[in-house]
Design an enzyme around this catalytic site. Structure first.
Site, PDB file in Angstrom:
ATOM      1  N   PHE A  30      -6.438  -1.637  -6.768  1.00 24.80           N
ATOM      2  CA  PHE A  30      -5.701  -2.738  -6.137  1.00 24.80           C
ATOM      3  C   PHE A  30      -5.077  -2.318  -4.805  1.00 24.80           C
ATOM      4  O   PHE A  30      -4.976  -1.151  -4.484  1.00 24.80           O
ATOM      5  CB  PHE A  30      -4.691  -3.394  -7.086  1.00 24.80           C
ATOM      6  CG  PHE A  30      -3.531  -2.575  -7.600  1.00 24.80           C
ATOM      7  CD1 PHE A  30      -3.047  -1.457  -6.957  1.00 24.80           C
ATOM      8  CD2 PHE A  30      -2.885  -2.974  -8.764  1.00 24.80           C
ATOM      9  CE1 PHE A  30      -1.967  -0.755  -7.428  1.00 24.80           C
ATOM     10  CE2 PHE A  30      -1.793  -2.272  -9.257  1.00 24.80           C
ATOM     11  CZ  PHE A  30      -1.342  -1.174  -8.587  1.00 24.80           C
ATOM     12  N   GLU A  31      -4.753  -3.335  -4.012  1.00 24.93           N
ATOM     13  CA  GLU A  31      -4.276  -3.164  -2.634  1.00 24.93           C
ATOM     14  C   GLU A  31      -5.329  -2.498  -1.738  1.00 24.93           C
ATOM     15  O   GLU A  31      -4.981  -1.867  -0.736  1.00 24.93           O
ATOM     16  CB  GLU A  31      -2.957  -2.372  -2.590  1.00 24.93           C
ATOM     17  CG  GLU A  31      -1.863  -2.900  -3.490  1.00 24.93           C
ATOM     18  CD  GLU A  31      -1.511  -4.360  -3.244  1.00 24.93           C
ATOM     19  OE1 GLU A  31      -1.765  -4.866  -2.126  1.00 24.93           O
ATOM     20  OE2 GLU A  31      -0.995  -5.016  -4.171  1.00 24.93           O
ATOM     21  N   GLY A  32      -6.600  -2.640  -2.084  1.00 24.06           N
ATOM     22  CA  GLY A  32      -7.673  -2.082  -1.250  1.00 24.06           C
ATOM     23  C   GLY A  32      -8.290  -0.861  -1.879  1.00 24.06           C
ATOM     24  O   GLY A  32      -7.629   0.160  -2.061  1.00 24.06           O
TER      25      GLY A  32
ATOM     26  N   GLN B 293     -10.401   1.626   2.197  1.00 17.54           N
ATOM     27  CA  GLN B 293      -9.537   2.514   2.974  1.00 17.54           C
ATOM     28  C   GLN B 293     -10.374   3.380   3.917  1.00 17.54           C
ATOM     29  O   GLN B 293      -9.990   3.628   5.068  1.00 17.54           O
ATOM     30  CB  GLN B 293      -8.703   3.397   2.042  1.00 17.54           C
ATOM     31  CG  GLN B 293      -7.870   2.648   1.016  1.00 17.54           C
ATOM     32  CD  GLN B 293      -6.934   1.622   1.612  1.00 17.54           C
ATOM     33  OE1 GLN B 293      -6.344   1.822   2.668  1.00 17.54           O
ATOM     34  NE2 GLN B 293      -6.792   0.489   0.936  1.00 17.54           N
TER      35      GLN B 293
ATOM     36  N   ARG C  14       0.837  -1.207   0.000  1.00 18.59           N
ATOM     37  CA  ARG C  14       0.000   0.000   0.000  1.00 18.59           C
ATOM     38  C   ARG C  14       0.870   1.254   0.000  1.00 18.59           C
ATOM     39  O   ARG C  14       0.535   2.241  -0.674  1.00 18.59           O
ATOM     40  CB  ARG C  14      -0.960  -0.023   1.194  1.00 18.59           C
ATOM     41  CG  ARG C  14      -2.096  -1.015   1.000  1.00 18.59           C
ATOM     42  CD  ARG C  14      -3.054  -1.079   2.166  1.00 18.59           C
ATOM     43  NE  ARG C  14      -4.162  -1.976   1.850  1.00 18.59           N
ATOM     44  CZ  ARG C  14      -5.098  -2.367   2.709  1.00 18.59           C
ATOM     45  NH1 ARG C  14      -5.065  -1.933   3.971  1.00 18.59           N
ATOM     46  NH2 ARG C  14      -6.071  -3.168   2.333  1.00 18.59           N
TER      47      ARG C  14
END
Length: 578
Positions: free
Chosen positions: A429-431, A436, A291
């Site tokens: 991607f990555e959340g 978040q 992230r």
């Protein structure tokens, strides 16, 4: 792109970071000369070795040939140069052929690599992040076999989480890990969205993979973490293919030079990492680094797009008095306004990502347990903001650059359109953005009781107290106090989860407005004793940024006031057969 200028700005932003200064006081082996040498060296490497790959990678993409992925031309040579010159291992431990330098210094270098060709640089991100997971949870055999080769770039690594029916909902993972009579674990299932899931750049790939070892009703508690090599030693001393097959490479909007693979695992041998059924918490060590990497990718996109727009605006001539030669479009007030907005957001983000990396460094380099916990709480509060707004500002700045370039920006003659395509994925991607926002609300504000925010507020107030420009300091303090008021409001909404979650995105944006004001105040500090035009440029856009932060806070406050029943209409899934 002017890599030398970017390197100079990066070094100055580190110089005015209190966290970086504190880290240097604790690590006496680091000095200004070494830091400048690393950053300037990364800029030169980016310009000479990585930047030439960008257009080739976008045009050629990656190909699936006889079941294996073939990377764009030039990747192998650039990768070996990157690793041989030590860039991959800047902050890796010595056991992984690393130099054990600070994460912030690596982040500074990585952003320069991402400015040059983000698709290529993604291979480094997952590989080095995997090193920290293996170092923390691998047994001695796995560590001794994999760490030196990953750190040297001889082998590489991926992160394998998503499945066709289990994306963000990790608890629905169905890929199984079973232990055979021989005591070895074997993986069966399908994983998707795997960046560099297969390629011909390194000789071996290790997949860090989540698989189900407990019953499905346990959700994430039934998942374990494994290292799944793509090849295994054979009797001849070489390697044979494991039970992993590439089903396809995704056809994507951007990042054509980064192969996104669907992988099928059929009784593929695996090594258990850490504790059984503790896979997701362990993998978060890698996810958190990824992230931060995403935040850096977005920052790099914004820096590259801003550089393109500034250069074009100085060179492109249009308008002015008809009896005279046309003037550079940068002399038009609206163009200057657009560039100022782009610059203040981009450089505040740039300063913030470096600051966050330095805070993480401090948390890992303190013998004081209480201080370490505070720094971890602070970094946990800031990480969702860095990831999300790094992504958003990267994409928005690329779009703004196209606007400055006009019709030229919409063509492939200029790289602005590629930056736009490449960066669209960053907020996914990555959340995603929603994840978040919920992380900030549920975990950081409610579960942690806003501890990270309190620590952040103390830091901002200390920095404001030192500021020579009282007007700028008061603007930053006003934005902070408004965020604290919103935090109290959302704390009271804990019993009304629907209303709180409806406003979570607005709260996320209010938290960013506060960070934006904080970093803008820091940029203004460069005007205290400006050394040259670079300091005056950063200080001037910092002043503008404070006002932009105030506007963004006002917008976030208004969004927080939207009633939940208005923000969430009674949507229902349509009947596909009607």
């Amino acid at each position: 792109m002017s890599f030398a200028r970017q390197a100079d700005i990066t070094a100055r932003l580190l110089e005015v970071s209190p966290s970086w200064s504190e880290l240097l006081s604790r690590r006496e082996e680091l000095d200004t000369g070494l830091i400048r040498m690393v950053i300037e060296g990364a800029a030169q490497f980016s310009e000479n070795r990585i930047a030439p790959l960008a257009q080739i990678a976008d045009r050629e993409g990656c190909r699936l040939v006889n079941g294996r992925v073939v990377a764009p031309q030039g990747y192998k040579e650039a990768w070996h140069a990157l690793c041989d010159e030590g860039w991959l291992g800047l902050d890796l431990p010595a056991e992984a052929a690393g130099q054990d330098l600070p994460l912030a210094l690596h982040t500074a270098a990585q952003m320069l690599f991402d400015c040059a060709c983000p698709a290529f640089a993604m291979l480094a991100g997952s590989t080095r992040s995997a090193v920290f997971v293996l170092d923390a949870f691998g047994d001695e055999e796995a560590r001794s076999e994999w760490l030196p080769r990953l750190g040297a770039g001889e082998w590489s690594a991926t992160i394998c989480i998503s499945e066709p029916d289990a994306g963000s909902d990790v608890g629905r993972i169905r890929t199984r890990a079973d232990r055979g009579p021989d005591g070895r674990w074997r993986i069966s299932g399908q994983k998707c969205w795997i960046s560099f899931g297969d390629h011909d750049v390194t000789s071996r790939i290790g997949h860090l993979l989540l698989a189900r070892t407990g019953p499905a009703e346990l959700g994430t508690r039934g998942l374990s973490l494994f290292l799944v090599p793509d090849s295994l030693p054979d009797d001849s001393g070489g390697y044979r293919r494991s039970g992993i097959a590439v089903e396809r490479i995704e056809e994507k909007l951007g990042l054509h030079g980064s192969p996104t693979c669907v992988l099928n695992f059929e009784q593929a041998e695996a090594i258990l990492l850490g504790e059984l059924n503790r896979g997701l918490p362990q993998l978060f060590l890698m996810i958190e680094r990824m992230r931060l990497l995403t935040a850096g990718q977005g920052t790099a996109t914004a820096l590259a797009a801003l550089d393109i727009a500034e250069r074009y605006a100085c060179e492109r001539r249009q308008g002015g008095a008809p009896e005279r030669a046309p003037i550079p479009i940068i002399e038009h007030c609206d163009v200057r306004r657009q560039l100022t907005v782009m610059a203040c957001r981009t450089q505040a983000l740039h300063a913030f990502v470096l600051e966050l990396a330095a805070i993480i460094d401090l948390a890992n380099f303190t013998g004081n347990e209480a201080e370490g916990r505070d720094l971890e709480a602070l970094s946990a509060w800031l990480l969702p903001l860095a990831k999300n707004f790094g992504a958003e500002i990267g994409f928005e700045t690329a779009s703004a650059a196209i606007q400055i370039l006009g019709g030229a920006g919409y063509t492939k003659e200029w790289p602005a359109e590629r930056l736009l395509r490449d960066s669209r994925i960053l907020s996914i991607f990555e959340g995603t953005t929603g994840m978040q926002a919920l992380d900030l609300l549920h975990r950081r504000l409610w579960k942690d009781e806003g501890r990270g925010l309190r620590i952040l507020a103390d830091r901002i107030r200390q920095e404001a107290a030192r500021a020579a420009d009282r007007e700028a300091a008061n603007l930053a303090l006003d934005v902070l106090s408004r965020l604290e008021a919103l935090a109290e409001h959302f704390s009271r909404l804990r019993t009304d989860r629907g209303a709180a979650e409806t406003g979570a995105d607005a709260f996320l944006r209010a938290a960013w407005a506060c960070v934006f004001a904080w970093m803008s105040l820091r940029l203004v500090s460069l005007l205290d004793k400006p050394r040259d035009e670079t300091d005056r440029y950063l200080g001037a856009i910092g002043r503008y940024g404070l006002h932009e932060a105030e506007v963004e806070m006002t917008a976030a406050e208004k969004r927080c006031q939207i009633p939940a029943d208005l923000a969430a209409a009674p949507w229902s899934a349509p009947d596909p057969w009607s």
